[in-house]
Design a protein around this motif. Structure first.
Motif, mmCIF file in Angstrom:
data_model
loop_
_atom_site.group_PDB
_atom_site.id
_atom_site.type_symbol
_atom_site.label_atom_id
_atom_site.label_comp_id
_atom_site.label_asym_id
_atom_site.label_seq_id
_atom_site.Cartn_x
_atom_site.Cartn_y
_atom_site.Cartn_z
ATOM 1 N N ASP A 51 57.566 39.928 26.041
ATOM 2 C CA ASP A 51 57.439 40.661 24.786
ATOM 3 C C ASP A 51 58.532 41.726 24.741
ATOM 4 O OD1 ASP A 51 56.757 41.922 22.532
ATOM 5 O OD2 ASP A 51 54.664 42.269 23.064
ATOM 6 N N LEU A 52 59.650 41.374 24.133
ATOM 7 C CA LEU A 52 60.793 42.302 24.121
ATOM 8 C C LEU A 52 60.490 43.565 23.326
ATOM 9 C CD1 LEU A 52 63.777 39.863 23.714
ATOM 10 C CD2 LEU A 52 63.247 41.269 25.671
ATOM 11 N N GLY A 53 59.707 43.423 22.253
ATOM 12 C CA GLY A 53 59.362 44.595 21.453
ATOM 13 C C GLY A 53 58.646 45.639 22.286
ATOM 14 N N SER A 54 57.698 45.163 23.108
ATOM 15 C CA SER A 54 56.959 46.094 23.969
ATOM 16 C C SER A 54 57.865 46.696 25.030
ATOM 17 C CB SER A 54 55.801 45.372 24.649
ATOM 18 O OG SER A 54 54.898 44.926 23.695
ATOM 19 N N TYR A 55 58.810 45.889 25.498
ATOM 20 C CA TYR A 55 59.743 46.393 26.502
ATOM 21 C C TYR A 55 60.592 47.512 25.898
ATOM 22 C CZ TYR A 55 63.196 46.291 30.248
ATOM 23 O OH TYR A 55 64.024 46.629 31.290
ATOM 24 N N LEU A 56 61.014 47.316 24.657
ATOM 25 C CA LEU A 56 61.786 48.365 23.977
ATOM 26 C C LEU A 56 60.941 49.624 23.802
ATOM 27 C CD1 LEU A 56 63.711 46.356 21.233
ATOM 28 C CD2 LEU A 56 64.598 47.259 23.356
ATOM 29 N N THR A 57 59.664 49.422 23.475
ATOM 30 C CA THR A 57 58.751 50.572 23.341
ATOM 31 C C THR A 57 58.660 51.328 24.656
ATOM 32 O OG1 THR A 57 57.483 49.279 21.784
ATOM 33 C CG2 THR A 57 56.440 51.263 22.634
ATOM 34 N N LEU A 133 70.458 45.616 26.501
ATOM 35 C CA LEU A 133 70.224 44.211 26.851
ATOM 36 C C LEU A 133 69.040 43.644 26.072
ATOM 37 C CD1 LEU A 133 70.684 41.787 28.807
ATOM 38 C CD2 LEU A 133 69.002 42.845 30.287
ATOM 39 N N ALA A 134 67.914 44.370 26.089
ATOM 40 C CA ALA A 134 66.707 43.863 25.429
ATOM 41 C C ALA A 134 66.916 43.743 23.930
ATOM 42 C CB ALA A 134 65.530 44.791 25.734
ATOM 43 N N SER A 135 67.632 44.712 23.346
ATOM 44 C CA SER A 135 67.817 44.626 21.893
ATOM 45 C C SER A 135 68.778 43.496 21.542
ATOM 46 C CB SER A 135 68.303 45.967 21.334
ATOM 47 O OG SER A 135 69.559 46.299 21.841
ATOM 48 N N GLN A 136 69.742 43.212 22.409
ATOM 49 C CA GLN A 136 70.630 42.065 22.159
ATOM 50 C C GLN A 136 69.835 40.756 22.187
ATOM 51 O OE1 GLN A 136 73.809 41.871 21.395
ATOM 52 N NE2 GLN A 136 74.439 43.991 21.646
ATOM 53 N N LEU A 137 68.927 40.659 23.173
ATOM 54 C CA LEU A 137 68.107 39.443 23.281
ATOM 55 C C LEU A 137 67.240 39.272 22.046
ATOM 56 C CD1 LEU A 137 66.945 39.562 26.997
ATOM 57 C CD2 LEU A 137 68.306 37.782 25.926
ATOM 58 N N LEU A 138 66.596 40.389 21.639
ATOM 59 C CA LEU A 138 65.712 40.343 20.473
ATOM 60 C C LEU A 138 66.511 39.985 19.230
ATOM 61 C CD1 LEU A 138 62.777 40.802 19.809
ATOM 62 C CD2 LEU A 138 63.274 43.176 19.374
ATOM 63 N N ARG A 139 67.711 40.509 19.174
ATOM 64 C CA ARG A 139 68.551 40.248 18.020
ATOM 65 C C ARG A 139 68.905 38.764 17.928
ATOM 66 N NH1 ARG A 139 74.223 43.303 16.979
ATOM 67 N NH2 ARG A 139 74.560 42.458 14.917
ATOM 68 N N SER A 140 69.190 38.183 19.095
ATOM 69 C CA SER A 140 69.542 36.757 19.058
ATOM 70 C C SER A 140 68.344 35.920 18.664
ATOM 71 C CB SER A 140 70.109 36.321 20.408
ATOM 72 O OG SER A 140 69.103 36.344 21.380
ATOM 73 N N VAL B 133 70.054 58.644 23.212
ATOM 74 C CA VAL B 133 68.917 58.226 22.384
ATOM 75 C C VAL B 133 69.391 57.821 20.986
ATOM 76 C CG1 VAL B 133 66.814 59.076 21.293
ATOM 77 C CG2 VAL B 133 67.228 59.553 23.671
ATOM 78 N N LYS B 134 70.393 58.540 20.510
ATOM 79 C CA LYS B 134 70.952 58.208 19.188
ATOM 80 C C LYS B 134 71.548 56.789 19.199
ATOM 81 C CE LYS B 134 74.381 60.179 17.073
ATOM 82 N NZ LYS B 134 75.458 61.164 16.998
ATOM 83 N N ASP B 135 72.230 56.462 20.295
ATOM 84 C CA ASP B 135 72.777 55.105 20.445
ATOM 85 C C ASP B 135 71.654 54.080 20.422
ATOM 86 O OD1 ASP B 135 75.242 56.106 20.630
ATOM 87 O OD2 ASP B 135 75.619 55.552 22.726
ATOM 88 N N MET B 136 70.542 54.410 21.114
ATOM 89 C CA MET B 136 69.424 53.469 21.176
ATOM 90 C C MET B 136 68.826 53.251 19.793
ATOM 91 S SD MET B 136 67.766 54.741 24.746
ATOM 92 C CE MET B 136 66.288 53.758 24.814
ATOM 93 N N ILE B 137 68.690 54.327 19.016
ATOM 94 C CA ILE B 137 68.154 54.189 17.658
ATOM 95 C C ILE B 137 69.102 53.333 16.822
ATOM 96 C CG2 ILE B 137 67.598 55.445 15.541
ATOM 97 C CD1 ILE B 137 66.678 57.765 17.325
ATOM 98 N N GLY B 138 70.404 53.572 16.992
ATOM 99 C CA GLY B 138 71.394 52.776 16.265
ATOM 100 C C GLY B 138 71.280 51.307 16.594
ATOM 101 N N ARG B 139 71.022 51.034 17.887
ATOM 102 C CA ARG B 139 70.920 49.633 18.294
ATOM 103 C C ARG B 139 69.647 48.990 17.745
ATOM 104 N NH1 ARG B 139 71.883 50.755 23.567
ATOM 105 N NH2 ARG B 139 73.897 51.691 23.226
ATOM 106 N N LEU B 141 68.422 49.729 14.896
ATOM 107 C CA LEU B 141 68.731 49.441 13.486
ATOM 108 C C LEU B 141 69.597 48.196 13.369
ATOM 109 C CD1 LEU B 141 69.395 53.029 12.146
ATOM 110 C CD2 LEU B 141 67.430 51.595 11.680
ATOM 111 N N ASP B 142 70.443 47.961 14.389
ATOM 112 C CA ASP B 142 71.315 46.788 14.365
ATOM 113 C C ASP B 142 70.537 45.483 14.405
ATOM 114 O OD1 ASP B 142 73.545 48.238 14.151
ATOM 115 O OD2 ASP B 142 74.186 48.072 16.235
ATOM 116 N N LEU B 143 69.272 45.573 14.841
ATOM 117 C CA LEU B 143 68.450 44.352 14.904
ATOM 118 C C LEU B 143 68.339 43.704 13.528
ATOM 119 C CD1 LEU B 143 65.490 45.481 17.162
ATOM 120 C CD2 LEU B 143 67.237 43.837 17.748
ATOM 121 N N PHE B 144 68.442 44.496 12.496
ATOM 122 C CA PHE B 144 68.240 43.953 11.142
ATOM 123 C C PHE B 144 69.525 43.414 10.544
ATOM 124 C CE2 PHE B 144 65.084 47.397 11.633
ATOM 125 C CZ PHE B 144 63.973 46.576 11.705
ATOM 126 N N LYS B 145 70.610 43.610 11.236
ATOM 127 C CA LYS B 145 71.894 43.178 10.643
ATOM 128 C C LYS B 145 72.059 41.671 10.743
ATOM 129 C CE LYS B 145 74.727 47.301 10.902
ATOM 130 N NZ LYS B 145 75.749 47.983 11.731
#
Lengths: 155, 145
Positions: A51-57, A133-140, B133-139, B141-145
């Motif tokens: 669960d990548l969302g939870s990992y990000l949390t 890393l986790a957000s890149q995975l979720l994004r893909s 943390v600002k970078d993390m928030i930006g990333r 937001l990038d999820l929606f791009k």
């Protein structure tokens, strides 16, 4: 005896005696929980038991605690805190905010404070990389869903 | 709570360090001040830090306390040095007492400079935390791009 499998909208069924009825009268076999994670409705975002969302949390929460440690680096008596990474994200993160606990084994200074700036700087950078890393995975994964929605025409 | 909570925590750290820096510069500026409106020489001031809930709302603060972490920092009080002032023999000074001694503030400029450097480093660390943390928030937001 299980209930008969419900027909779609209870429409009258046109029976052709020449064509065998392929619709099953029995509900499909029950899938195990493990299968459900793999083929469940939320598979693309929480598939594969990860669960990548939870990992990000969790990483966001941890970053908050690290920020708190850095902010209190000069507060007398303040003890370094950290959030443990739970083994099973799917169950733990569904209901609870991860608890922050004091960290053992750090050198305490005369004023009772034991914040190690090196440790916090390392965690700050480490969390950033993990989050990346986790957000890149979720994004893909999201890209995959979008590609399916758009029938593969874009991306 | 959230990444925005982390920014609030770091911001409280920056504010506390800024107050400390103000007091240090005040000490340095008044290192030779021999008379004050309250009488006597200037006395050294220092900030006392304490942990403080950073939540902006009651519910947010309660949740933070329940989760047992992420506390901001606040200046709980400003302490004034009560030790005896340094006495220097300056009979010509208008602030001199009957024996010709003038009470000077007990301030060591080197000590203040070291404190100021520590304050600056701590401030920098908080800024680094905010930018991460600002970078993390930006990333996110990038999820929606």
């Amino acid at each position: 005896m299980p209930a008969p499998y419900p027909r779609a909208r209870n429409l009258p069924i046109r029976q052709n005696p020449d064509v065998p009825d392929l619709r099953p009268d029995q509900p499909p076999e029950q899938v195990s929980d493990g299968d459900r994670i793999a083929i469940g409705e939320n598979m693309p975002l929480a598939g594969g038991g990860l669960d990548l969302g939870s990992y990000l949390t969790y990483l966001a929460r941890r970053q908050e605690v690290v920020a708190s440690n850095i902010a209190n680096a000069d507060t007398p008596g303040y003890k370094t805190r950290d959030v443990e990474m739970p083994g099973d994200f799917t169950s733990v993160f569904a209901q609870f905010t991860p608890m922050a606990a004091e960290v053992e084994g750090l050198t305490t200074r005369n004023d009772g404070n034991n914040v190690s700036m090196d440790r916090e700087a390392r965690l700050l950078a480490e969390n950033d990389i993990r989050f990346n890393l986790a957000s890149q995975l979720l994004r893909s994964r999201i890209k995959g869903i979008r590609s399916a929605i758009e029938e593969g025409r874009s991306s | 709570m959230s990444l925005f909570g982390a920014i609030a925590v770091s911001a409280s750290g920056m504010e506390a360090q800024r107050i400390r820096a103000e007091l240090i510069t005040e000490n340095l500026a008044n290192a030779e001040t021999t008379s004050t409106p309250g009488g006597g020489p200037y006395r050294r001031k220092d900030a006392v830090f304490t942990t403080a809930a950073s939540g902006s709302s009651f519910a947010g603060t309660l949740a933070e306390i329940a989760a047992g972490g992420s506390q901001g920092v606040a200046v709980s009080s400003i302490v004034v040095d009560q030790s005896d002032p340094e006495r220097r023999y300056l009979p010509g000074s208008p602030d001199a007492d009957a024996d010709g001694y003038v009470a000077f503030p007990k301030i060591n400029p080197s000590e203040e400079m070291v404190d100021l450097m520590g304050t600056y480093r701590s401030f920098e660390a908080n800024v680094a935390a905010i930018s991460t943390v600002k970078d993390m928030i930006g990333r996110s937001l990038d999820l929606f791009k």
